[in-house]
Design a protein around this motif. Structure first.
Motif, short mmCIF file in Angstrom:
data_model
loop_
_atom_site.label_atom_id
_atom_site.label_comp_id
_atom_site.label_asym_id
_atom_site.label_seq_id
_atom_site.Cartn_x
_atom_site.Cartn_y
_atom_site.Cartn_z
N UNK A 150 1.35 -15.22 6.06
CA UNK A 150 1.24 -16.36 4.68
C UNK A 150 2.78 -16.77 4.41
N UNK A 151 3.49 -17.24 5.55
CA UNK A 151 4.93 -17.34 5.48
C UNK A 151 5.16 -18.81 5.15
N UNK A 152 4.30 -19.50 4.48
CA UNK A 152 4.56 -21.04 4.42
C UNK A 152 5.45 -21.11 3.22
N UNK A 153 6.42 -21.89 3.21
CA UNK A 153 7.32 -22.30 2.03
C UNK A 153 6.97 -23.35 1.06
N UNK A 175 -4.47 -20.53 0.35
CA UNK A 175 -5.26 -19.58 0.09
C UNK A 175 -6.54 -19.89 -0.69
N UNK A 176 -6.50 -21.06 -1.43
CA UNK A 176 -7.58 -21.66 -2.17
C UNK A 176 -8.39 -22.27 -1.31
N UNK A 177 -7.91 -22.99 -0.38
CA UNK A 177 -8.61 -23.66 0.58
C UNK A 177 -9.72 -22.81 1.44
N UNK A 205 -6.37 -10.91 -5.30
CA UNK A 205 -5.36 -9.71 -5.55
C UNK A 205 -3.93 -9.73 -4.81
N UNK A 206 -4.19 -10.33 -3.66
CA UNK A 206 -2.62 -10.15 -2.77
C UNK A 206 -2.26 -11.45 -2.47
N UNK A 207 -2.79 -12.60 -3.12
CA UNK A 207 -1.98 -13.89 -3.04
C UNK A 207 -1.95 -14.69 -4.37
N UNK A 208 -2.96 -15.12 -4.84
CA UNK A 208 -2.94 -16.01 -5.84
C UNK A 208 -2.49 -15.35 -7.25
N UNK A 209 -2.40 -13.99 -7.23
CA UNK A 209 -1.96 -13.36 -8.51
C UNK A 209 -0.77 -12.55 -8.33
#
Length: 675
Positions: A150-153, A175-177, A205-209
C-alpha cells in the motif's frame, strides 16, 4: 505475497515521475469532449471553457485553493457572475431539470435483498476475492510489509512541502474502494459472515485508522492538533469512508464493536488516542451537513465534492437498517442535499454530468461552534422522538462552483448515488440524459478501440506498448484532486459499475472488453487484478470487480437498504482455512447450502475445511458431496455447530465432479445442513 522494496510491489510496478507526456496522455480522451463543447458554443462560453479546462489540466505542486484562485481570475474576466454564489438560485442554469427534481421529491423507494435470489459467485469473482485477500489479511500485521504494498503517495510530488495522501490515489480511497467491492461480492453469499468481515476489519485496523493514512488532516487543520480527527467539521474524505466501511462491517457480520461507546479509536504518531463510535460519528457528520449551505460536508477546507458525500449517506442508510437509528431518521439530510444537487450540481461546461465541487465557507473555525452545537442538539432531540426542525442560521455560504465535469468524477458520483438516494430513478435519469451522451462521444472517437493499446509503461517486463500515459504504470496524480490527471484505466474501471446499475449493457460490454483485453492480469496464487502502477492498481481492480459483481446479479442498493445476515437463525460465522473459496452460502428449502473449493491435491483422511455455524434451531442432518465426509459437533451451551469436512478419496488431486452448476471447479464440494 512478496514486496519489492523501492520498486513497488511484486504485482504493482512503482509509479514513474510525472511528465508532460503523461499529462497529455491523461487528458487526451477528455480533450475530445472539450473540442466538441468548444466548437458548439458562442465566443463567451468558449472563453469560460478555455479557462476552466486550462485550470483542470493544471499540473503542479500548487494547493487546490491557489489553483482555484487562478481559475477564478480567468472566469471573472468573462464578467459572468452566474458561475458564482449559490448555483441552486440560478434557476435552470445549474439544475438537472424539473422532471428530475420532481423524481427526487417522490416518496422513498424501498429495497430488500433476498438470499435465495442470489446467484453463485463465478470463478472470476472468486479470483478477484483471492486477490483482495492477498493484499489485506494475507499480508499480516507488520507495517513494513503492509506499506510495501500500500505504497501509493496520493499526490504530494511535488508539492505543499511534500505532503502525501492529499489526492485521489491516497491510501484511504484504495482501501475504501476495496471494502465496498468486497462487500458487494459478499452480498451474494450473505450467510457467510467472515467472507467480507475479516477483510473489512483488517482494512480498518491496519490502514484507515493508522496515522500514515489519516494524519494528513493536520496539514489542513493544524488547529486540531491535540484534539484529534473526530472533532473536524470538514474532512469527509476520511470520516465518510471510515463510517461507511464500519457500517458495512457490522451489516455483514453483526459484530457491533465499532458502535459500542468508544469503539472507534485512532492513535496518532505522538501516542495520543482519540475515541468515538459509529453512532456518535454519524450524528456529528449529520450536524456538519446541517451547518453547510449545500447540505454536504467539505473534504478539503470549504470544498464540497459530490463524490465524498456519497459515503456518509450510504453509512446512514446502513445504520438505520442496523436499528441504531429509526428507519428514515436521516431522510431530512438526504433530501436536503439531493435538492441542492438537483438544482445546483449540473456541469454547465458540458464535459460530463455532475460538477466537480462547490466552494463554501470554511466551517471548522470558532464562528461555527454555536451553529454546530445547535444542530447536534436538534439531531439528539429527533432521536428522542421530537419533530424534525429545519437547519438554523449559520455562517455558511456557497461562494462558487466548479462548472465542469469529468467522466471519472461522474463515475464515483453516480455509482454510490445509486445506492443511497431516496429513489434510484432520478439517478438513472441523470446518467441517461447527461453522462451517456459523453460516453458515446468517447466511444465514437475510438477511446476503447480494440486496435489501440492505451498502456504506456509496458507489460511489466519493460516493453512499452504505446506512447500515451493512459494505462499501465501510470504516474501519480496531482497534489490535490483538482488536477484531474486521471489515466484512462482508472476512469474506465470506475464507470463500469455505473453502467451496470444504469443497465447500459452495450456500453458496459465495450468498456469491459477494453479493460480485460488491455489490463487484466492473472496469477495462480494472486488471483485476478488490473495491471497498473501502485498508484492506481488496487482502486482500478476494486471498481472493476464491483462492475463484474453487478453484471452477475449483485444489488448494492438492496445491500444498503435491506440486508439481513441471518435467515432462519442460521449463518456461517467462519471457516478454516481462512482463504477458502466459498461460492455459495444460502438457504434453500430449510437447508443451508455451502459450496466451496475443497482444493486439489488433498489426500484421504485429510481435513479439507472446518466451518463454525450459528444455528438458533437444532440441526438434524449434514450431507456432503460424494468423496468427502462431514462430521458435526454442537458446542456445549452455545448456538454453534462445528462442521469438519474430510477427504475420502484414495489419491489426491483428482478431478471431482462439478457441483456448482455452470461453474467448473476442480475440487468443488457442496455441504448441506438441514435444520
Amino acid at each position: 505475497m512478496k514486496a519489492s522494496k523501492g520498486k513497488g510491489h511484486l504485482l504493482f510496478p512503482a509509479a514513474p515521475e510525472p511528465s508532460l507526456g503523461a499529462l497529455i496522455g491523461y487528458q487526451r480522451d477528455h480533450i475530445s469532449l472539450a473540442v466538441k463543447y468548444f466548437v458548439s458554443n458562442p465566443p463567451t462560453k468558449r472563453i469560460i471553457f478555455s479557462s476552466v479546462v486550462g485550470v483542470s489540466a493544471f499540473r503542479s505542486g500548487l494547493s487546490l485553493n491557489l489553483s482555484f484562485a487562478i481559475g477564478v481570475t480567468f472566469l471573472c474576466a468573462t464578467g459572468l457572475s452566474v458561475l458564482f454564489r449559490d448555483p441552486s438560485r440560478k434557476g435552470d442554469a445549474h439544475g438537472f431539470g424539473k422532471e428530475i427534481e420532481e423524481m427526487f421529491d417522490r416518496p422513498s423507494e424501498a429495497s430488500a435483498l433476498h438470499h435465495n435470489s442470489q446467484k453463485d459467485l463465478t470463478a472470476e469473482e472468486l479470483q478477484l476475492l483471492r486477490y483482495f485477500r492477498g493484499i489485506t489479511v494475507g499480508l499480516g500485521t507488520n507495517e513494513e510489509d503492509i506499506f510495501a504494498v500500500w505504497s501509493m503517495v496520493g499526490g504530494g510530488k511535488p508539492g505543499v512541502g511534500g505532503q502525501e495522501q492529499l489526492s485521489f490515489t491516497a491510501v484511504r480511497y484504495h482501501a475504501s474502494f476495496l471494502c465496498y467491492s468486497v462487500a458487494t461480492l459478499a452480498s451474494r453469499i450473505p450467510l457467510f459472515a467472515s467472507s467480507a468481515g475479516s477483510i473489512l476489519d483488517w482494512v480498518l485496523s491496519n490502514l484507515l485508522l493508522k496515522p500514515k493514512v489519516f494524519e494528513f488532516y493536520l496539514h489542513y487543520w493544524p488547529e486540531l492538533r491535540g484534539k484529534g480527527p473526530w472533532q473536524c467539521r470538514e474532512n469527509i474524505m476520511w470520516t465518510g469512508h471510515v463510517l461507511h466501511v464500519v457500517a458495512l462491517y457490522e451489516t455483514l457480520t453483526s459484530d457491533d464493536k465499532f458502535s459500542r461507546p468508544g469503539g472507534l479509536a485512532v492513535t496518532e504518531s505522538d501516542g495520543k488516542t482519540y475515541r468515538t463510535d459509529a453512532k456518535e460519528l454519524a450524528l456529528h457528520v449529520a450536524a456538519c451537513m446541517r451547518i453547510n449551505a449545500t447540505g454536504g460536508v467539505p473534504c478539503e477546507p470549504g470544498l464540497v465534492f459530490f463524490q465524498c458525500q456519497n459515503h456518509p449517506f450510504c453509512a446512514f442508510t446502513l445504520l438505520e437498517g442496523l436499528d441504531h437509528f429509526p428507519r428514515g431518521f436521516f431522510d431530512p439530510e438526504k433530501r436536503r442535499f439531493q435538492a441542492f444537487a438537483a438544482k445546483g450540481f449540473r456541469a454547465v461546461v458540458e464535459t460530463g454530468g455532475i460538477k466537480i465541487a462547490c466552494v463554501t465557507t470554511r466551517q471548522n473555525g470558532p464562528s461555527f461552534d454555536d451553529a454546530y452545537g445547535a444542530e447536534l442538539r436538534v439531531l439528539e432531540a429527533r432521536l428522542e422522538g421530537a419533530d424534525d426542525a429545519q437547519p438554523g442560521e449559520s455562517s455558511s455560504r456557497v461562494l462558487a462552483s466548479l462548472p465542469f465535469a469529468h467522466i471519472g468524477s461522474d463515475a464515483w458520483d453516480l455509482n454510490y448515488f445509486f445506492m443511497w438516494a431516496t429513489r434510484s430513478e432520478p439517478v438513472k435519469a441523470i446518467y441517461d440524459k447527461y453522462v451517456k451522451v459523453r460516453l458515446e462521444t468517447l466511444r465514437e472517437s475510438g477511446t476503447w478501440s480494440e486496435e489501440e493499446c492505451s498502456c504506456c509503461g509496458g507489460d511489466g517486463d519493460g516493453e512499452p506498448k504505446a506512447k500515451h500515459a493512459t494505462g499501465w504504470n501510470s504516474a501519480p496524480p496531482a497534489v490535490c484532486c483538482f488536477g484531474l490527471n486521471i489515466p484512462k484505466s482508472a476512469w474506465s474501471s470506475a464507470i463500469l459499475p455505473v453502467l451496470a446499475q444504469a443497465e447500459d449493457w452495450d456500453m458496459y460490454e465495450t468498456v469491459s472488453k477494453w479493460l480485460t483485453g488491455q489490463l487484466r492480469k492473472e496469477g495462480t496464487e494472486e488471483g485476478v487484478w488490473l495491471g497498473e502502477s501502485c498508484e492506481w492498481a488496487i482502486g482500478n481492480t476494486a471498481n472493476y470487480a464491483m462492475g463484474v459483481a453487478f453484471r452477475n446479479g449483485a444489488d448494492a442498493r438492496a445491500l444498503h437498504h435491506g440486508l439481513s445476515v441471518r435467515e432462519g437463525g442460521v449463518r456461517v460465522l467462519s471457516c478454516e482455512p481462512r482463504d477458502m473459496d466459498v461460492w455459495r452460502c444460502r438457504m434453500e428449502g430449510g437447508a443451508l447450502q455451502v459450496g466451496f473449493g475443497a482444493g486439489a491435491g488433498v489426500c484421504k483422511g485429510e481435513v479439507v475445511a472446518k466451518f463454525v455455524v450459528e444455528a438458533q434451531t437444532r440441526m438434524r442432518q449434514c450431507q456432503v458431496t460424494e468423496g468427502y465426509r462431514a462430521k458435526w459437533t454442537k458446542r456445549a451451551g452455545q448456538d454453534l455447530v462445528e462442521v469438519v469436512v474430510t477427504c475420502e478419496i484414495t489419491s489426491g488431486g483428482e478431478e471431482k465432479k462439478d457441483v456448482a452448476g455452470e461453474l467448473e471447479f476442480s475440487g468443488g464440494c457442496m455441504l448441506t445442513l438441514e435444520f
